[in-house]
Design an enzyme around this catalytic site. Structure first.
Site, PDB file in Angstrom:
ATOM      1  N   CYS A  95      63.749  43.864  41.025  1.00  0.00           N
ATOM      2  CA  CYS A  95      64.598  45.253  40.973  1.00  0.00           C
ATOM      3  C   CYS A  95      63.590  46.128  40.771  1.00  0.00           C
ATOM      4  CB  CYS A  95      65.233  44.782  39.595  1.00  0.00           C
ATOM      5  SG  CYS A  95      66.229  43.351  39.676  1.00  0.00           S
ATOM      6  N   ARG A 101      60.967  47.157  47.516  1.00  0.00           N
ATOM      7  CA  ARG A 101      60.875  46.016  46.690  1.00  0.00           C
ATOM      8  C   ARG A 101      61.999  45.013  47.020  1.00  0.00           C
ATOM      9  NH1 ARG A 101      58.021  47.132  41.609  1.00  0.00           N
ATOM     10  NH2 ARG A 101      59.518  45.734  40.726  1.00  0.00           N
ATOM     11  N   TRP A 128      67.986  43.218  42.759  1.00  0.00           N
ATOM     12  CA  TRP A 128      67.681  41.976  43.596  1.00  0.00           C
ATOM     13  C   TRP A 128      68.235  40.733  42.663  1.00  0.00           C
ATOM     14  CZ3 TRP A 128      65.184  37.341  44.515  1.00  0.00           C
ATOM     15  CH2 TRP A 128      65.324  36.990  45.948  1.00  0.00           C
ATOM     16  N   ASN A 145      64.651  44.900  34.655  1.00  0.00           N
ATOM     17  CA  ASN A 145      63.831  44.372  35.520  1.00  0.00           C
ATOM     18  C   ASN A 145      63.253  42.757  34.987  1.00  0.00           C
ATOM     19  OD1 ASN A 145      64.215  46.088  37.164  1.00  0.00           O
ATOM     20  ND2 ASN A 145      61.989  46.454  37.626  1.00  0.00           N
ATOM     21  N   GLY A 146      63.283  41.730  35.612  1.00  0.00           N
ATOM     22  CA  GLY A 146      62.839  40.501  35.009  1.00  0.00           C
ATOM     23  C   GLY A 146      63.768  39.468  34.757  1.00  0.00           C
ATOM     24  N   GLU A 183      51.069  23.336  55.981  1.00  0.00           N
ATOM     25  CA  GLU A 183      51.601  24.536  55.498  1.00  0.00           C
ATOM     26  C   GLU A 183      50.330  25.409  55.673  1.00  0.00           C
ATOM     27  OE1 GLU A 183      54.214  26.198  55.135  1.00  0.00           O
ATOM     28  OE2 GLU A 183      53.509  28.139  54.118  1.00  0.00           O
ATOM     29  N   LYS A 205      50.222  28.782  58.279  1.00  0.00           N
ATOM     30  CA  LYS A 205      49.888  30.084  57.662  1.00  0.00           C
ATOM     31  C   LYS A 205      48.736  30.655  58.670  1.00  0.00           C
ATOM     32  CE  LYS A 205      52.230  31.347  55.575  1.00  0.00           C
ATOM     33  NZ  LYS A 205      53.483  30.379  55.437  1.00  0.00           N
ATOM     34  N   GLU A 226      49.887  31.566  62.324  1.00  0.00           N
ATOM     35  CA  GLU A 226      51.213  32.575  62.120  1.00  0.00           C
ATOM     36  C   GLU A 226      50.629  33.900  61.935  1.00  0.00           C
ATOM     37  OE1 GLU A 226      54.713  31.888  59.673  1.00  0.00           O
ATOM     38  OE2 GLU A 226      53.612  31.436  57.971  1.00  0.00           O
ATOM     39  N   HIS A 231      43.851   9.089  67.267  1.00  0.00           N
ATOM     40  CA  HIS A 231      44.825   8.489  68.299  1.00  0.00           C
ATOM     41  C   HIS A 231      45.048   9.640  69.251  1.00  0.00           C
ATOM     42  CE1 HIS A 231      45.526   4.889  66.052  1.00  0.00           C
ATOM     43  NE2 HIS A 231      45.650   5.392  64.840  1.00  0.00           N
ATOM     44  N   LYS A 248      61.368  37.471  59.507  1.00  0.00           N
ATOM     45  CA  LYS A 248      61.484  36.833  58.106  1.00  0.00           C
ATOM     46  C   LYS A 248      62.585  36.135  57.851  1.00  0.00           C
ATOM     47  CE  LYS A 248      60.146  36.578  53.902  1.00  0.00           C
ATOM     48  NZ  LYS A 248      58.890  35.947  53.862  1.00  0.00           N
TER      49      LYS A 248
HETATM   50  C1  G6P Z   1      61.156  32.169  59.485  1.00  0.00           C
HETATM   51  C2  G6P Z   1      60.135  32.510  58.398  1.00  0.00           C
HETATM   52  C3  G6P Z   1      59.357  31.394  57.772  1.00  0.00           C
HETATM   53  C4  G6P Z   1      60.321  30.735  57.052  1.00  0.00           C
HETATM   54  C5  G6P Z   1      61.677  29.920  58.028  1.00  0.00           C
HETATM   55  C6  G6P Z   1      62.616  29.465  57.134  1.00  0.00           C
HETATM   56  O1  G6P Z   1      60.619  31.400  60.547  1.00  0.00           O
HETATM   57  O2  G6P Z   1      59.054  33.490  59.198  1.00  0.00           O
HETATM   58  O3  G6P Z   1      58.246  31.918  56.831  1.00  0.00           O
HETATM   59  O4  G6P Z   1      59.485  29.480  56.326  1.00  0.00           O
HETATM   60  O5  G6P Z   1      62.028  31.282  58.677  1.00  0.00           O
HETATM   61  O6  G6P Z   1      63.194  30.623  56.545  1.00  0.00           O
HETATM   62  P1  G6P Z   1      64.209  30.500  55.161  1.00  0.00           P
HETATM   63  O7  G6P Z   1      64.536  31.685  54.918  1.00  0.00           O
HETATM   64  O8  G6P Z   1      65.162  29.299  55.651  1.00  0.00           O
HETATM   65  O9  G6P Z   1      63.251  29.752  54.101  1.00  0.00           O
END
Ligand code: G6P
Length: 619
Positions: free
Chosen positions: A2, A27, A76, A112-113, A492, A496, A499, A515, A614
């Site tokens: 927030c 934010r 938020w 906030n918080g 993961e 990262k 991407e 394999h 996103k």
């Molecule tokens: C998109 C984002 C990823 C995320 C995935 C699932 O591909 O770029 O970072 O992990 O969606 O999104 P969600 O909001 O369901 O965690």
């Protein structure tokens, strides 16, 4: 999270507050509100859902509200859905209807918080006749200040100090008292708050961009400090209510840099927010050693199988969860990609709990998977970051991760919060099934409590990762390998890397490499091994030797103590020791940083990688 702004001076406050809130839009928020007062008159509250423009329209850009003192907030949602009732400002008295209009209450404020013990505070206040109109933790804090103010006839500073002692959690709170026209009071713990004075006027905000237009000379309100603000004046107090001197700081960075809190990118900022996010997620679920993951204990005790469904990084959090849940709770877990699950014919077994993990709560495939599970009569639990999102609304039970808004497309802190929720689910299931004793459970919770500080330590060593990343700028392929839960971390880490740096990367269960994929290993090929599990250490090490023999260039991530690894590996990152179940949270920090610094070194648009979104709300 927030955003907070405040102003007291000669000019009309509303337009200044709206401008300041506009500077904090980056934010992320889902509703907004202001409270403005004109001299002795009652404060006027205006709130609206959605974008700030709705509030601007409602107030004719602020012109419709008179007054030279006011506070403002972009919310938020963390406690309670995003609607007008839950939007700030909140008041100490009762509130009906829209929550807009003149405020009869003693105290009106914004926050906030996260107030961790807000339930307990609400119960206490309810015993003293207070009624609550919202689902927020904030309302409890505002009413608590009012309680001390009235009951003990304390001055505003002492009433606030008393509340600070009682409140647990993190907060930056700004309040106006009916009896103190032209004055704003602020209090803060672990949530930023700054004050600026210029031209006989005083500005307050949770973040520098909101103030920069007015002044570059600011005072930082310290942890557990308060301030009383009048036009052109600021008085700071410690918890004893004693006034303290404070030197101003000159802001030298630009407004754009300020939005990122001084970090070069949102992703780096969010990586650094992880200790707080982990602590917040943990504390929101654990109260006096009791875990509340959104499903009651009796129901958990009847769960015979867990089905985790998610996409992207959330799916990887699910894979980590699978290892931890199976090891700790001895309950079988199956993890499905939501895009696959939605079209598969999976027999629904009795006693299944379907866990849908999603940062946004809006991912189309995950939402559809949730609906499919529900239609099959399976109990559903949403592990979601965005309060009130579609997945959160439609699931039978919800657990909210407390990552706050994530702006960088590549997730870091939301994934970390998802991991914590998996650990908590594993512990809650294990407890309800009697697979761990209450003593073991509290020991593991204590271990979890050490995560934020260990993550902090890894962040403080980021220069080593940065140095190594500088060598990877021309790399074409990277392989990540690990066994057991380390394989989940590899998935993961590899995602990262690809991407944001656009370097081809793959994650393999270490034993699987031979394999087929081992044919791709040639001189100088980077292979990153993750080795945190004592019983699998030697096995993974052997696989690293296999690729080293074929010319691979090796990096390893392992725990302190495994120093002999340096005999065979070119670069090692050590992570602090922790219970074997929780290593993914530590390993991920250097892996995130490696991807980040590699992408920066290659000059890529780290926060907005090409072709990615996103929140993927289409199939
Ligand atoms: C998109 C984002 C990823 C995320 C995935 C699932 O591909 O770029 O970072 O992990 O969606 O999104 P969600 O909001 O369901 O965690």
């Amino acid at each position: 999270m927030c955003g907070i702004v405040g102003f007291t001076g000669r000019r009309q406050a509303a337009a200044i507050l709206l401008d300041g809130l506009g500077k904090l839009e980056y934010r992320g928020y889902d509703s907004a509100g202001i409270a403005v007062r004109d001299g002795e008159k009652l404060a006027e509250v205006i709130k609206s859902e959605g974008k700030l423009n709705n509030l601007r329209e409602k107030t004719d850009n602020g012109k419709a509200i008179e007054g030279t003192c006011g506070i403002g907030h972009t919310r938020w949602a963390t406690h309670g859905v995003s609607d007008r009732r839950n939007a700030h400002p909140h008041v100490s008295g009762n509130c009906t209807g829209s929550g807009c209009g003149p405020v009869e209450s003693n105290v009106v404020g914004v926050h906030n918080g996260i107030i961790e013990n807000y339930r307990e505070i609400r119960e206490k206040l309810a015993r003293h006749g207070y009624e609550f109109y919202s689902d927020t933790d904030t309302e409890a804090a505002i009413k608590l200040i009012d309680y001390y103010y009235r009951k003990y006839r304390l001055g505003p500073v002492d009433a606030i100090a008393r509340s600070m002692v009682r409140i647990r959690g993190s907060y930056a709170i700004e309040v106006m008292f009916k009896d103190c026209p032209g004055e704003i009071y602020v209090m803060r713990k672990d949530s930023p708050m700054i004050v600026g004075i210029a031209g006989g006027e005083t500005f307050v905000a949770s973040d520098v961009p909101a103030i920069l237009e007015h002044t570059r000379t600011v005072y930082y309100v310290g942890n557990m400090e308060m301030a009383r603000l009048l036009p052109g004046e600021a008085h700071f107090y410690d918890l004893n209510g004693d006034e303290i001197g404070k030197e101003p700081t000159e802001i030298t960075f630009t407004a754009e840099a300020a939005e990122k809190g001084g970090f070069e990118h949102f992703m780096l900022k969010e990586i650094h927010e992880q200790p707080g996010v982990i602590a917040d997620t943990l504390h929101s679920a654990v109260n006096d050693g009791v875990i509340d993951i959104g499903v009651d204990n009796d129901t958990l005790a009847g769960i015979r199988q867990v089905l985790i469904v998610a996409c992207g990084s959330a799916y990887h959090a699910g894979i980590a969860g699978q290892y931890v849940i199976e090891q700790l709770a001895n309950v079988p877990v199956r993890v499905e990609l939501a895009s696959e699950y939605r079209y598969r014919s999976v027999p629904a077994a009795d006693g299944t709990l379907a866990v849908i993990i999603s940062q946004s709560g809006e991912t189309a495939d995950s939402l559809s998977a949730l609906r499919k599970a529900k239609a099959a009569g399976i109990l559903t639990l949403a592990v979601v970051n965005v309060v009130g999102s579609s997945i959160a609304r439609e699931a039978d039970c919800v657990f909210y991760t407390k990552a706050g808004p994530e702006i960088a497309v590549a997730t870091t802190k939301a994934y970390s919060a998802q991991l914590v929720s998996m650990y908590l689910l594993a512990l809650a299931l294990a407890g309800s099934h009697g697979a761990v004793s209450p003593e073991e459970c509290s020991e593991l919770l204590e271990e979890l409590e050490t995560l934020p500080e260990k993550v902090e330590k890894l962040l403080s060593e980021k220069e080593r990762v940065q140095w190594f990343a500088s060598k990877l700028v021309n790399t074409r392929d990277v392989f990540y390998m690990g066994r057991g839960i380390d394989y989940a971390a590899c998935l993961e880490g590899s995602l990262k890397m690809k991407e944001i740096s656009y370097i081809h990367s793959e994650a393999y269960a270490a034993g699987e490499l031979k394999h087929g994929t081992i044919s791709l290993i040639e001189n100088g090929r980077l292979v990153i091994g993750v080795l945190t599990q004592p019983e699998l250490y030697e096995k993974t090490l052997s696989n690293l030797y296999e690729v080293k023999t074929r010319g691979a260039y090796l990096m390893a991530v392992t725990s302190y103590g495994n120093y002999s690894i340096e005999d065979n590996v070119d670069f090692v990152i050590y992570v602090p020791r922790i219970s074997r179940y929780f290593y993914t949270s530590l390993v991920m920090i250097p892996l995130q940083l490696l991807a980040y610094y590699t992408a920066v070194g290659r000059g890529e648009d780290v926060d907005k990688p090409r072709n990615l979104a996103k929140s993927v709300t289409v199939e």
